[in-house]
Every structure is written in C-alpha cells, then in structure tokens.
Write an enzyme that holds these catalytic residues in place. Structure first.
Site, PDB file in Angstrom:
ATOM      1  CB  SER A 149     115.346  26.766  53.538  1.00 23.86           C
ATOM      2  OG  SER A 149     115.261  27.059  55.088  1.00 23.86           O
ATOM      3  CE1 TYR A 162     110.790  29.906  52.942  1.00 22.22           C
ATOM      4  CE2 TYR A 162     111.822  28.476  54.667  1.00 22.22           C
ATOM      5  CZ  TYR A 162     111.957  29.494  53.530  1.00 22.22           C
ATOM      6  OH  TYR A 162     113.135  29.766  53.125  1.00 22.22           O
TER       7      TYR A 162
END
Length: 519
Positions: A149, A162
């Site tokens: 990501s 995350y």
C-alpha cells in the site's frame, strides 16, 4: 513488444484474498491470459461467484481451483498450498493479496489486539505462504508479488498499525528478492493508493462516508481520479510476466501519483535512439503499431535503426529520422517541429539521450564535465518537455525519462552523472504533479547495469568492460546484468494505458542490485 508477453498458458497462479476487489479482478485477468488460477478467500459464496467469472474469462474454459481459507491460520495456509500442488503439480506465481486494516490510535485500549490481527494477515501470513511455496517456485523459476500500500511509504494518522504492516511487507519484499534472486525467483510488491474496493467498508466506514472520501480524493490525485482494481491487476500481471524479468525487489507505487500494448495511431518520439536502449525501444514501439520518431547525433547509426524500425512495423510504417544533438536548443526545436509537421500530433516523449563521464572533485576540468553532463541529462529534458507539452496535452500523452540507479545510489568518481540523474528523478516527480491535471503522466525508468555502449563512452576499454559485466553478473541477485529489451519493456508498459494510474514514479529496473551489498 512481444505479442506473447502476457501469455500465461501452462502457468499456475495462486492469488490470496481473491473473493473480491483487486484479487478477484487479478484472477480474471490471469485467466484471460491463459493461466490456471487458484482463488482463495474466507467467504465461500463470494469465492463461488468469482470462480464463475474466472471460468467465463478463460479462453480455453479452465476451471479455477477454489479453496476457502483464512491465511492468518497456519493450517489453512498449508492446506491451500498442498491443494494447489496436488491439483496442478506446480506453482509459477504467488500473489499475496489478502490484507486487513483497522483504524488505530495509540490511545486504544485494544491496540495490541488490533496489532495482532493486522500483522497476522499482512505480514506473518505472507512470510508463511512464501516459505511454503518457495520450493515449488524454485522449480518453475517463478515469482512472488506482494500487494502492499501507499501507506507503507507514507504515514497516516490513526492508521499506524496498518502502515507499519505495509512498511514491513515492503522491506520483506526487498530482503526476499536478495535471498531468492540466485534461485531464479523474483519478488516485488505493488503499492496501491486509493482504490475503489470494499476496504473502507471493512475498516468501519459507512457508505456516505466512503462516497464522500472517494469524491474528495479524486481531484487530489494528479491523474484526477482514484484507482480501480483493474489498475492494480495490470501492474500485477506486468510484474509476473517475462516482460519484467529484470525487475526484482521493488515497491511499485501505483497511486495515480498493455503489456500487449496497442500503440496504433500513436506518435512516439525517442531521443538517443541511434543505439542501445533507445534503438530497441523504437523497434518495440514499432512492433506495437506506433509511428516512431528516431533521433541521434550519428546519421549512419540512425539510418540502420530506421531500417530495423521499418521492418518491425506490422503495417510498414516508416519512421521519421532526425539527426540532432539534444544539448542544442535549435536542434530540439527542429526535432519537435519536424515531428508535428510530419504527424500533426505527439503521444509519447521518451527522453532517453544521456551522457556520462568519470569525474573527481580533483579534476581541473570538472566544471566543463558538469556542463556537458547536465546539458544533456537535465537541461535538454526540461527543454524538450517544455517544447512538447502543448502537443502532449492535446493527446493526453505521457513523458518517460530514462534515468539510472545512479540517481538513487551514489558512486565514487561519478558524482556529476549521479547528481544529473538525481535531478532528473526529482524533475519527473515535480512535473507529474504539474501535468497530472492536464491528463499527462510523467515517469522515469532507473536502469541498473545494462549491456550498451555506455561504459565505452565513459572511457572504459573492452577488457575492462567485459570484466565489469562478468563481476556484476555474479553480484546481481537476479544473476545477470540487464539487456536493452528489459528497459524497453518497462518503457512500453509505462507508456501504455495499462499504467494509466501510474505517474511520478522512479521505476527501478536493476535486477535487484540497489539492495545488494557489493564487495
């Protein structure tokens, strides 16, 4: 570019998290390309629906293998891999796509529980599956693609766990590429930005919040939109294909910043195309149907390349030849004017011309060397981009700058060349921001050592060049230095609609060398 570059016939591809979103779309795309696909997810109903899409997409009606599994559970991972090998007796591509995210604040009383959930899926499961699959990938000289990501590269408030999971995944990708390169296995990650999937719903946002988020994010992206799952799937298939055989250990940012690309009707101008990377790139664009403009200082070399380009064109399109020195302003203007006069359009500008010399801070002529290198490697690129931008705006075209891993990794007695490429990399990023709203994408390709005449140009003798390439071959994780076709493949991918959500990146194409320790 080869018409078989995305032919995965006979290949077995395992994609985790493939019951929806990016994983589901990637499964369908691999099926279209002839692969035997293994899909897996926790939701059996969703998986069944995706299986129908994959079956319908397969040109030869290949039925996918469905395995309901939770990759955060060790037994499920082992069963997934065992089922794949039992069914197909091989594995060529592992796509670690399954991911999990939650908003987190350091004040949360359950932060360690959230940490465990996120890290178990996003990091531990990837390590486990890579461990279980590596013996099979070694047999097929396969590859691993980890879906990371933009959050692995850019911090986000109240999303720390995350972010660290994706940062860890990016580093694991680089380390594993070094370890497995000598085994013939490539390892890369794709780092998506905002993409329309169910991810925001999973992390707890409501529909009106999600719609508002995507609506607000779109205009903030230089390309003017958020990503779609197909954008990421295109990047995955490119990295899995032979077209990226010299790419390993990279984090491929796909954040808005065809391998079988069809450039019919497109006009492509390639500087420094009298030899090496530029010449091969010209031929590959011609194969893909483009009108090609070749330019170089050496008229004889240019003439030979023009013949190759003509022969490569499926419809016999004759290239435009322009003898020019891009370090001269008048030549740059004549080059662009000739292109527009001939074709009345421009779709792709490839700033490939480059110049290098050894330079030491002790050299009495260091400022002369500075001027020569910077005039070609930076000033000329700025000038040509300036001259071409009005035409590229009309076609929503793109610019690809050929940089070097020397723009990222310093080299002794090569400082001026290194700073020229570092400057070019930053210019690429800045220009991507400026031109994104105009519909123009700007990217750079950063090659490692590639067999061209570059080392000869900088003053090395044949025996020194041969020795250098031989030494680097053993030191590169992938086990070889690059060829011009490796770089041409990257250029065509970045120029194609398949990378329409890629802008402002420095695409490292170096066989994993940037992360290797050279003795």
């Amino acid at each position: 570019m080869s018409t078989t570059s995305r032919d995965f016939s006979g290949k077995v591809v395992l994609i985790t998290g493939s019951s929806s979103g990016i994983g589901a779309v990637a499964a369908v795309e691999f099926a279209k390309a002839g692969a035997q696909v293994v899909i897996t997810g926790r939701n059996a109903d969703n998986l069944s629906e995706v299986a129908k899409e994959v079956l319908n997409a397969s040109p030869t009606g290949l039925k996918p293998l469905e395995v309901v599994a939770d990759v955060s559970k060790d037994d499920d991972c082992r069963r997934l891999v065992d089922s794949t090998i039992k069914q197909f007796n091989r594995l060529d591509v592992l796509v670690n796509n399954a991911g999990f995210g939650l908003g987190t604040s350091i004040y949360d009383s359950d932060i360690l529980d959230k940490y465990q959930q996120i890290m178990d899926t996003n990091v531990r499961a990837v390590i486990n599956l890579s461990h279980l699959c590596v013996e099979h990938l070694e047999k097929t000289k396969g590859n691993i693609i980890n879906i990371s990501s933009v959050c692995g590269l850019k911090p986000a408030s109240t999303f720390s766990i995350y972010c660290i999971s994706k940062s860890a995944l990016d580093m694991f990708t680089k380390c594993l590429a070094l370890e497995l390169g000598p085994k013939g296995i490539r390892v890369n990650s794709v780092n998506p930005g905002a993409v329309r999937t169910n991810f925001l719903q999973v992390v707890g946002m409501k529909k009106d919040q999600i719609d508002a988020a995507y609506e607000s994010w779109g205009p903030k992206h230089p390309v003017g939109r958020v990503g779609e799952s197909i954008d990421i799937a295109n990047a995955i298939l490119f990295l899995a294909s032979s077209e990226s055989s010299f790419v390993t250990g990279i984090n491929f940012l796909t954040d808005g910043g065809s391998i079988n690309a069809n450039f019919s009707g497109k006009v492509v101008l390639i500087t420094g195309s009298g030899s090496g990377i530029g010449a091969v790139t010209a031929v590959e664009f011609a194969k893909a149907g483009a009108h090609v403009v070749v330019t170089d200082r050496n008229a004889d070399n240019l003439s030979e390349v023009a013949k190759e380009v003509l022969n490569a064109s499926p419809t016999g399109l004759k290239p435009l030849e322009v003898v020019a020195d891009v370090s001269k302003d008048d030549d740059c203007r004549r080059l662009v004017d000739s292109t527009i006069k001939q074709f009345n359009r421009l779709d792709v500008l490839v700033n490939n011309a480059g110049f290098g010399l050894y330079s030491s801070i002790y050299d009495s002529d260091i400022l002369d060397k500075y001027q020569k290198i910077m005039d070609t490697n930076v000033r000329a690129v700025i000038n040509l981009s300036h001259l071409c931008v009005e035409h590229l705006e009309k076609t929503k075209g793109n610019i690809i700058n050929i940089s070097s891993f020397c723009g990222i990794k310093p080299a002794s007695i090569f400082s001026i060349y290194c700073i020229s490429k570092s400057a070019l990399d930053m210019f690429t990023k800045c220009l991507a921001l400026e031109l994104g709203p105009k519909g123009i994408r700007v990217n750079s390709v950063n090659p490692g050592a590639v067999r061209t005449n570059f080392l000869q140009v900088v003053g090395m003798k044949k025996d020194q060049i041969d020795a250098a390439y031989e030494a680097m071959t053993t030191q590169y994780p992938i086990g070889r230095v690059g060829e011009s076709i490796d770089i041409a493949n990257a250029i065509l991918f970045l120029a194609s609609s398949e990378s329409s959500f890629v802008t402002g990146i420095n695409f490292l194409t170096d066989g994993g060398s940037i992360n290797a320790s050279f003795s």
